[in-house]
Design a protein around this motif. Structure first.
Motif, mmCIF file in Angstrom:
data_model
loop_
_atom_site.group_PDB
_atom_site.id
_atom_site.type_symbol
_atom_site.label_atom_id
_atom_site.label_comp_id
_atom_site.label_asym_id
_atom_site.label_seq_id
_atom_site.Cartn_x
_atom_site.Cartn_y
_atom_site.Cartn_z
ATOM 1 N N ASP A 1 0.841 -1.202 0.000
ATOM 2 C CA ASP A 1 0.000 0.000 0.000
ATOM 3 C C ASP A 1 0.881 1.259 0.000
ATOM 4 O O ASP A 1 1.252 1.734 1.045
ATOM 5 N N ASP A 2 1.117 1.858 -1.114
ATOM 6 C CA ASP A 2 0.837 1.367 -2.443
ATOM 7 C C ASP A 2 2.122 1.343 -3.247
ATOM 8 O O ASP A 2 2.178 1.774 -4.384
ATOM 9 N N GLY A 3 3.202 0.843 -2.588
ATOM 10 C CA GLY A 3 4.417 0.639 -3.356
ATOM 11 C C GLY A 3 4.179 -0.277 -4.536
ATOM 12 O O GLY A 3 4.748 -0.086 -5.618
ATOM 13 N N SER A 4 3.308 -1.267 -4.355
ATOM 14 C CA SER A 4 3.041 -2.232 -5.423
ATOM 15 C C SER A 4 2.449 -1.552 -6.653
ATOM 16 O O SER A 4 2.871 -1.820 -7.787
ATOM 17 N N GLY A 5 1.466 -0.688 -6.456
ATOM 18 C CA GLY A 5 0.877 0.024 -7.591
ATOM 19 C C GLY A 5 1.844 1.001 -8.219
ATOM 20 O O GLY A 5 1.903 1.152 -9.449
ATOM 21 N N THR A 6 2.640 1.648 -7.383
ATOM 22 C CA THR A 6 3.579 2.656 -7.870
ATOM 23 C C THR A 6 4.629 2.056 -8.793
ATOM 24 O O THR A 6 4.846 2.544 -9.907
ATOM 25 N N VAL A 7 5.288 0.992 -8.340
ATOM 26 C CA VAL A 7 6.343 0.418 -9.172
ATOM 27 C C VAL A 7 5.764 -0.332 -10.366
ATOM 28 O O VAL A 7 6.423 -0.456 -11.406
ATOM 29 N N SER A 8 4.533 -0.810 -10.241
ATOM 30 C CA SER A 8 3.873 -1.421 -11.400
ATOM 31 C C SER A 8 3.682 -0.407 -12.513
ATOM 32 O O SER A 8 3.854 -0.733 -13.700
ATOM 33 N N ILE A 9 3.354 0.829 -12.156
ATOM 34 C CA ILE A 9 3.208 1.862 -13.186
ATOM 35 C C ILE A 9 4.539 2.119 -13.884
ATOM 36 O O ILE A 9 4.580 2.314 -15.103
ATOM 37 N N LEU A 10 5.627 2.101 -13.130
ATOM 38 C CA LEU A 10 6.930 2.264 -13.778
ATOM 39 C C LEU A 10 7.161 1.181 -14.826
ATOM 40 O O LEU A 10 7.637 1.448 -15.940
ATOM 41 N N GLU A 11 6.828 -0.050 -14.496
ATOM 42 C CA GLU A 11 7.015 -1.154 -15.435
ATOM 43 C C GLU A 11 6.047 -1.054 -16.624
ATOM 44 O O GLU A 11 6.416 -1.357 -17.761
ATOM 45 N N ILE A 12 4.806 -0.647 -16.359
ATOM 46 C CA ILE A 12 3.829 -0.463 -17.440
ATOM 47 C C ILE A 12 4.298 0.650 -18.381
ATOM 48 O O ILE A 12 4.218 0.524 -19.606
ATOM 49 N N ALA A 13 4.814 1.726 -17.806
ATOM 50 C CA ALA A 13 5.345 2.828 -18.616
ATOM 51 C C ALA A 13 6.501 2.358 -19.484
ATOM 52 O O ALA A 13 6.603 2.712 -20.671
ATOM 53 N N GLU A 14 7.373 1.548 -18.913
ATOM 54 C CA GLU A 14 8.508 1.032 -19.670
ATOM 55 C C GLU A 14 8.032 0.170 -20.838
ATOM 56 O O GLU A 14 8.596 0.223 -21.936
ATOM 57 N N ALA A 15 6.986 -0.616 -20.631
ATOM 58 C CA ALA A 15 6.445 -1.456 -21.704
ATOM 59 C C ALA A 15 5.908 -0.599 -22.850
ATOM 60 O O ALA A 15 6.166 -0.879 -24.036
ATOM 61 N N PHE A 16 5.174 0.452 -22.519
ATOM 62 C CA PHE A 16 4.681 1.371 -23.555
ATOM 63 C C PHE A 16 5.838 2.055 -24.277
ATOM 64 O O PHE A 16 5.800 2.271 -25.488
#
Length: 336
Positions: A145-160
């Motif tokens: 809460d909510d490191g998991s969501g935060t770093v997931s966005i970094l990875e999603i951004a990298e994929a895009f």
């Protein structure tokens, strides 16, 4: 003269590579880009982001500032631009907005411009603040809460970004929005929707991620799940698209328990997507449920299920990809 011609030829070739024409998005292998979202990279990010060094990321405190800079540094490293221009990735929020209860703070924003409908914005959000430290000096790391969501966005951004670098620019623009002050009352997302970088009428959806790294007690025997909240509240199309994407790519058991209007937990109203929903912007809230370490110093990165978290982040990426690249903007057919 020959030397000059050669220099000009090299320059022209370099320029041509730099401004390579976008390829048809239909030709992209979306699974290739989703596979760049890995458990190893998520773990590497989260062991830093939810470490004691960040002091629980309390809004307006030094640890939260350090967390904001961590996000900025990573977007700059990935060469993902800021919508604010230059190296300014912070949407500054003055203390006066918090009624002077908290120090100045900032949302962190990054942006990939769309190729065909750049004025239409797909928001992918998560709050990066947590509750800080207690009077005894115990640090509340907030890994789920909510490191998991935060770093997931970094990875999603990298994929895009990897897709963009290969010539597959999303048709709509993507705003990666890390909000502050969620734990104080959804304050960072409230500030954004009152001071939007892009007009809210041009915002297609908000896909919000708050706690996707753990397994709640209800699902201990079947961890292949994710709670979805809000997907059908405003747009039938978003809900149907979300289910189709999951069926095609990730095959989670989509649990709508907390989507019930009579849910006593009222989670629909308790994370940052709600400030978008109030403006009739379709939302999905991705959530793993609560657990014994919720809002405790024991919410630490060693308890995260990284393989599961990576698959959940991939689901969000696939959903954002479909929303960003469909022919028509999502239709809002229900009123808030």
């Amino acid at each position: 003269m020959i030397k000059k011609i050669l220099v000009m030829a090299v320059f022209s070739m370099a320029l041509a590579c730099k401004i390579q024409k976008n390829k048809p998005i239909s030709e992209a292998n979306v699974e290739e880009y989703a596979s760049t979202i890995t458990a190893a990279e998520l773990k590497d990010h989260l062991y830093t982001f939810a470490s004691d060094e960040f002091q629980g990321r309390d809004t307006g405190k030094p640890g939260q500032k350090k967390a904001a800079n961590y996000l900025k540094d990573n977007y700059m490293k990935m060469e993902i631009a800021s919508p604010l221009g230059g190296e300014d990735y912070f949407q500054d929020i003055p203390s006066s907005f918090f009624n002077n209860k908290y120090n100045d703070s900032e949302n962190v924003v990054a942006f990939i411009k769309g190729s065909e409908f750049p004025e239409e914005i797909v928001v992918i959000s998560a709050h990066y603040d947590h509750v800080g430290m207690d009077a005894e000096g115990n640090i509340y790391n907030g890994a789920d809460d909510d490191g998991s969501g935060t770093v997931s966005i970094l990875e999603i951004a990298e994929a895009f970004k990897e897709a963009q670098d290969d010539g597959y620019q999303p048709r709509r623009s993507i705003l990666f929005l890390h909000v502050t002050g969620e734990e104080k009352g959804l304050l960072g997302s409230d500030y954004y929707t009152k001071n939007p970088i892009f007009p809210l009428e041009n915002t297609v959806t908000d896909l919000n991620t708050d706690m996707i790294g753990r397994i709640d007690p209800k699902h201990e025997d079947n961890p292949n799940y994710i709670y979805l909240i809000g997907s059908d509240k405003l747009s039938t199309q978003l809900h149907e698209l979300s289910e189709e994407v999951n069926n095609k790519y990730t095959q989670f058991d989509l649990d709508y328990t907390y989507n019930d209007e009579n849910d006593p937990n009222r989670f629909y109203y308790r994370s940052d997507h709600y400030n978008f929903a109030k403006h009739n912007i379709p939302v999905i809230f991705y959530f793993n449920g609560t657990h014994a370490d919720y809002h405790q110093p024991t919410d630490t990165p060693d308890k995260i299920e990284y393989d599961l978290m990576a698959r959940r982040a991939q689901l969000i990426f696939y959903t954002a990809w479909e929303v960003a690249n469909r022919d028509e903007r999502l239709v809002v057919d229900k009123a808030q």
